[in-house]
Design an enzyme around this catalytic site. Structure first.
Site, PDB file in Angstrom:
ATOM      1  N   CYS A  12      -2.789  13.444  -4.160  1.00 19.44           N
ATOM      2  CA  CYS A  12      -2.234  13.511  -5.521  1.00 19.44           C
ATOM      3  C   CYS A  12      -3.331  14.100  -6.402  1.00 19.44           C
ATOM      4  O   CYS A  12      -4.303  14.655  -5.893  1.00 19.44           O
ATOM      5  CB  CYS A  12      -1.731  12.151  -6.007  1.00 19.44           C
ATOM      6  SG  CYS A  12      -3.004  10.912  -6.346  1.00 19.44           S
ATOM      7  N   ASN A  15      -6.247  10.671  -7.037  1.00 20.95           N
ATOM      8  CA  ASN A  15      -6.457   9.808  -5.878  1.00 20.95           C
ATOM      9  C   ASN A  15      -6.720   8.359  -6.283  1.00 20.95           C
ATOM     10  O   ASN A  15      -7.529   7.671  -5.679  1.00 20.95           O
ATOM     11  CB  ASN A  15      -7.590  10.362  -5.004  1.00 20.95           C
ATOM     12  CG  ASN A  15      -7.688   9.719  -3.625  1.00 20.95           C
ATOM     13  OD1 ASN A  15      -8.771   9.575  -3.092  1.00 20.95           O
ATOM     14  ND2 ASN A  15      -6.568   9.347  -3.031  1.00 20.95           N
ATOM     15  N   CYS A  17      -3.639   6.537  -7.783  1.00 17.55           N
ATOM     16  CA  CYS A  17      -2.310   5.910  -7.870  1.00 17.55           C
ATOM     17  C   CYS A  17      -1.433   6.276  -6.674  1.00 17.55           C
ATOM     18  O   CYS A  17      -1.213   5.467  -5.787  1.00 17.55           O
ATOM     19  CB  CYS A  17      -1.592   6.309  -9.170  1.00 17.55           C
ATOM     20  SG  CYS A  17      -2.325   5.627 -10.670  1.00 17.55           S
ATOM     21  N   ARG A  18      -0.930   7.499  -6.669  1.00 16.46           N
ATOM     22  CA  ARG A  18       0.086   7.882  -5.693  1.00 16.46           C
ATOM     23  C   ARG A  18      -0.444   8.049  -4.272  1.00 16.46           C
ATOM     24  O   ARG A  18       0.107   7.483  -3.324  1.00 16.46           O
ATOM     25  CB  ARG A  18       0.792   9.155  -6.158  1.00 16.46           C
ATOM     26  CG  ARG A  18       1.493   8.967  -7.492  1.00 16.46           C
ATOM     27  CD  ARG A  18       2.013  10.260  -8.064  1.00 16.46           C
ATOM     28  NE  ARG A  18       0.902  11.124  -8.466  1.00 16.46           N
ATOM     29  CZ  ARG A  18       1.050  12.393  -8.830  1.00 16.46           C
ATOM     30  NH1 ARG A  18       2.248  12.960  -8.818  1.00 16.46           N
ATOM     31  NH2 ARG A  18       0.000  13.108  -9.209  1.00 16.46           N
ATOM     32  N   SER A  19      -1.513   8.830  -4.097  1.00 16.78           N
ATOM     33  CA  SER A  19      -2.000   9.047  -2.722  1.00 16.78           C
ATOM     34  C   SER A  19      -2.633   7.801  -2.114  1.00 16.78           C
ATOM     35  O   SER A  19      -2.413   7.536  -0.926  1.00 16.78           O
ATOM     36  CB  SER A  19      -2.925  10.263  -2.637  1.00 16.78           C
ATOM     37  OG  SER A  19      -4.016  10.172  -3.512  1.00 16.78           O
ATOM     38  N   ASP A 129       3.901  10.726 -11.423  1.00 16.52           N
ATOM     39  CA  ASP A 129       2.624  10.107 -11.756  1.00 16.52           C
ATOM     40  C   ASP A 129       2.866   8.953 -12.722  1.00 16.52           C
ATOM     41  O   ASP A 129       3.318   9.164 -13.838  1.00 16.52           O
ATOM     42  CB  ASP A 129       1.694  11.136 -12.393  1.00 16.52           C
ATOM     43  CG  ASP A 129       0.270  10.634 -12.536  1.00 16.52           C
ATOM     44  OD1 ASP A 129       0.048   9.408 -12.424  1.00 16.52           O
ATOM     45  OD2 ASP A 129      -0.613  11.471 -12.767  1.00 16.52           O
TER      46      ASP A 129
END
Length: 160
Positions: A12, A15, A17-19, A129
């Protein structure tokens, strides 16, 4: 002769939150499937602003409430990652463009794809996000990531 592990990288922007959410969820799925010795999992961000930081506390709390162990620290995506990893799953189209921009020769473009391509239950064309939103955004990310990671693991089990 042992088979090399399948290497999976989630990407993301920052690095945090999402990934890392995808890394945490996928790692647990891999462990539960008894495949931890055959599948390596990591995550990275297209920017290095948060390098060395752990997952965002709100994302971590959301995942913890769903039974996941929180781990990992942010790092920036490097060109060498494109060669090292077999599957590079990005959160959105901007991440897709940024990751592919590191691959000037286009040799690794086929490895880089949207994580949501593996969703089977959730309608999503990207992982949004949640950083500037409220708790609902983190729950939405967790829902998408859980679905996509389950689909990804099934695809790897089918195809390698």
């Amino acid at each position: 002769m042992s088979t090399p592990p399948v290497r999976v990288l989630f990407v993301c922007m920052g690095n945090i939150c999402r990934s890392p959410a995808a890394e945490i969820v996928f790692s647990q799925l891999v462990h539960e499937a008894g495949l931890a010795d055959r599948i390596e999992v990591d995550s990275a961000g297209t920017i290095g602003y948060h390098a060395g930081h752990g997952p965002d506390r709100r994302m971590a709390a959301t995942l913890k409430s769903r039974g996941y162990a929180i781990h990992g620290s942010a790092r920036q995506l490097q060109a060498r990652d494109l060669q090292r990893f077999d599957h590079i799953l990005v959160a959105d189209r901007e991440n897709l463009a940024d990751a592919r921009a590191l691959d000037s020769g286009g040799d690794f473009h086929s490895k880089i794809q949207l994580l949501t391509d593996f969703c089977t239950e959730t309608e999503a064309d990207h992982v949004p996000d949640p950083y500037y939103g409220g708790q609902r955004g983190f729950e939405r990310v967790a829902d998408i990531v859980e679905d996509a990671c389950a689909g990804l693991l099934a695809a790897i089990q089918r195809n390698g």
